[in-house]
Design an enzyme around this catalytic site. Sequence first.
Site, mmCIF file in Angstrom:
data_model
loop_
_atom_site.group_PDB
_atom_site.id
_atom_site.type_symbol
_atom_site.label_atom_id
_atom_site.label_comp_id
_atom_site.label_asym_id
_atom_site.label_seq_id
_atom_site.Cartn_x
_atom_site.Cartn_y
_atom_site.Cartn_z
ATOM 1 N N ARG A 101 5.921 1.615 9.123
ATOM 2 C CA ARG A 101 6.185 2.604 7.971
ATOM 3 C C ARG A 101 4.871 3.112 7.181
ATOM 4 N NH1 ARG A 101 10.772 -1.217 5.249
ATOM 5 N NH2 ARG A 101 9.414 -2.812 6.611
ATOM 6 N N ALA A 146 -41.933 17.392 -10.965
ATOM 7 C CA ALA A 146 -40.697 17.913 -10.634
ATOM 8 C C ALA A 146 -40.922 18.575 -9.241
ATOM 9 C CB ALA A 146 -40.312 19.025 -11.534
ATOM 10 N N TYR A 170 -40.149 12.317 7.619
ATOM 11 C CA TYR A 170 -39.400 12.470 8.934
ATOM 12 C C TYR A 170 -40.049 13.631 9.750
ATOM 13 C CZ TYR A 170 -35.355 12.733 12.166
ATOM 14 O OH TYR A 170 -34.466 12.669 13.078
HETATM 15 C C1 UD1 Z 1 11.090 -9.355 4.139
HETATM 16 C C2 UD1 Z 1 12.383 -10.318 3.831
HETATM 17 C C3 UD1 Z 1 12.982 -9.635 2.844
HETATM 18 C C4 UD1 Z 1 11.964 -9.486 1.312
HETATM 19 C C5 UD1 Z 1 10.777 -8.876 1.715
HETATM 20 C C6 UD1 Z 1 9.914 -8.966 0.556
HETATM 21 C C7 UD1 Z 1 12.941 -11.003 6.119
HETATM 22 C C8 UD1 Z 1 14.052 -10.917 7.193
HETATM 23 N N1 UD1 Z 1 13.113 -10.482 5.117
HETATM 24 O O1 UD1 Z 1 11.443 -7.926 4.514
HETATM 25 O O2 UD1 Z 1 14.233 -10.685 2.510
HETATM 26 O O3 UD1 Z 1 12.924 -9.046 0.403
HETATM 27 O O4 UD1 Z 1 10.319 -9.349 2.919
HETATM 28 O O5 UD1 Z 1 8.752 -8.214 0.736
HETATM 29 O O6 UD1 Z 1 12.244 -11.645 6.202
HETATM 30 N N2 UD1 Z 1 5.907 -10.191 10.308
HETATM 31 C C9 UD1 Z 1 5.565 -11.017 11.398
HETATM 32 N N3 UD1 Z 1 6.087 -10.707 12.654
HETATM 33 C C10 UD1 Z 1 7.422 -10.182 12.709
HETATM 34 C C11 UD1 Z 1 7.907 -9.763 11.585
HETATM 35 C C12 UD1 Z 1 7.057 -9.501 10.520
HETATM 36 O O7 UD1 Z 1 4.389 -11.501 11.200
HETATM 37 O O8 UD1 Z 1 7.927 -10.555 13.752
HETATM 38 C C13 UD1 Z 1 5.193 -10.261 9.140
HETATM 39 C C14 UD1 Z 1 4.745 -8.664 8.694
HETATM 40 O O9 UD1 Z 1 3.462 -8.515 9.221
HETATM 41 C C15 UD1 Z 1 4.726 -8.899 7.141
HETATM 42 C C16 UD1 Z 1 5.806 -9.876 6.750
HETATM 43 O O10 UD1 Z 1 6.161 -10.729 7.954
HETATM 44 O O11 UD1 Z 1 3.349 -8.980 6.503
HETATM 45 C C17 UD1 Z 1 7.185 -9.200 6.261
HETATM 46 O O12 UD1 Z 1 7.691 -8.410 7.298
HETATM 47 P P1 UD1 Z 1 8.454 -7.146 7.031
HETATM 48 O O13 UD1 Z 1 8.815 -6.472 8.110
HETATM 49 O O14 UD1 Z 1 7.516 -6.328 6.141
HETATM 50 O O15 UD1 Z 1 9.834 -7.708 6.199
HETATM 51 P P2 UD1 Z 1 10.592 -6.714 5.112
HETATM 52 O O16 UD1 Z 1 11.527 -5.865 6.102
HETATM 53 O O17 UD1 Z 1 9.776 -6.342 4.149
HETATM 54 CA CA CA Z 2 7.687 -6.115 3.628
#
Ligand code: UD1
Ligand code: CA
Length: 459
Positions: A15, A379, A386
Amino acid sequence: MTNYAVILAAGKGTRMKSDLPKVLHKVAGISMLEHVFRSVSAIEPEKTVTVIGHKAELVEQVLAGQTEFVRQTEQLGTGHAVMMAEPVLENLTGQTLVIAGDTPLITGESLKNLIDFHINHKNVATILTAEADNPFGYGRIVRNQHGEVIKIVEQKDASDFEQQIKEINTGTYVFDNARLFEALKNINTNNAQGEYYITDVIGIFRENGEKVGAYTLKDFDESLGVNDRVALATAESIMRRRINQQHMINGVSFVNPDATYIDVDVEIAPEVQIEANVTLKGQTKIGAETILTNGTYIVDSEIGQRAVITNSMIEESSLADGVTVGPYAHIRPGSSLAKDVHVGNFVEVKASSLGENTKAGHLAYLGNAELGANVNIGAGTITANYDGQNKYKTLIGNNVFVGSNSTIVAPVELGDNSLVGAGSTITKSVPADAIALGRGRQTNMAEYAKRLPHHPQNK
Ligand code: UD1
Ligand code: CA
């Protein structure tokens, strides 16, 4: 009891619509991941594991040497990401903080409170939650009629009823380390996104009759999860407000803190006055009683005490006590201005050093030059450093006086106490105590102007 930490930073951040991995986007000068890492450090984890995947090498560089790394080659969800930490943390006794790399505003203080709450309540899992005015997009905390946490349900999986819940999951949790990795073996991908959710372990603990709790942040702002650039800008403004407030508490005056942009590592001494539209970036330090006026932009520089920087740009340079710069001056990288130096309007200084009390008041260029003390640069003076291929040095001794509109063609040296006549082009070194005139002699032709059409007699 021993603390461990897992930071989730493997995701792409679709996103954000960016080539840069989401967690590397910066807030107040450092990446979101570094903000998270610094907050995590407050709980003094014995081991910190950062889960990387998308553009792993780039992410690894940012925290190299400060944490262990594990790879999640396919991003199958937050639960799957935590599983990747198992080889590092399995069989360890203690509690493990799990935090997302995209929540840069959560403070170390809140993480310490979360750990204390978890230990005091003898929980198997404790969720860091917040009350949101607009909970859309976050996982919701589902509680039973006794107020006990039952499970977390994601936005995309929530029923109409669950979507009304305002208490949200911040994506930060503390778990009993051993129980975390056992419970992860039981999660699946039967959900709207087809991912392994870390949030599902909460329901699993509850069904086993294990103790689950929630610690609620007083300040919703801390919980902000950055998924797009709208949230990134919100995080930026909240972080800046926080930084500026801390400086005000430390004794720094702001004319308009909402229009003053200070990176997180900038150090400012008390009694500094900062006007609106000032930007201080990187590893900048400002000494006591210095004044920074409207429009000043300083990057990675050190400014002494009682300096006055007026609407000017300073990069990677050091300015001693009492220096005055501007308006509209540009101090470029590698410059050092000694005590009481004055650099005035429309002066550019690059990779040059100016000795104590030296002055370049107007419209000059000093590049690759070393100037002694008490030098006066007239001034319009230019160091021609260069030749199209190489840069050459100009050496100017103490007490030298350079007349206006002189061109000093490097490499050349002006000895102590020498004087360069206005309008000179200097291509040869000038000995100490000498006067150098490098210009055509003036001839006056008496009465001659009377022959020309401009003269009143001819109109
Ligand atoms: C997640 C939570 C949600 C919470 C929100 C808070 C889950 C399923 N949901 O949703 O409940 O309210 O965070 O901000 O956990 N990441 C990985 N590997 C992956 C997927 C994600 O390392 O396979 C990391 C991403 O880089 C990120 C973090 O996990 O830093 C959160 O992932 P993101 O996809 O942003 O989760 P949200 O949809 O925001
Ligand atoms: Ca998130």
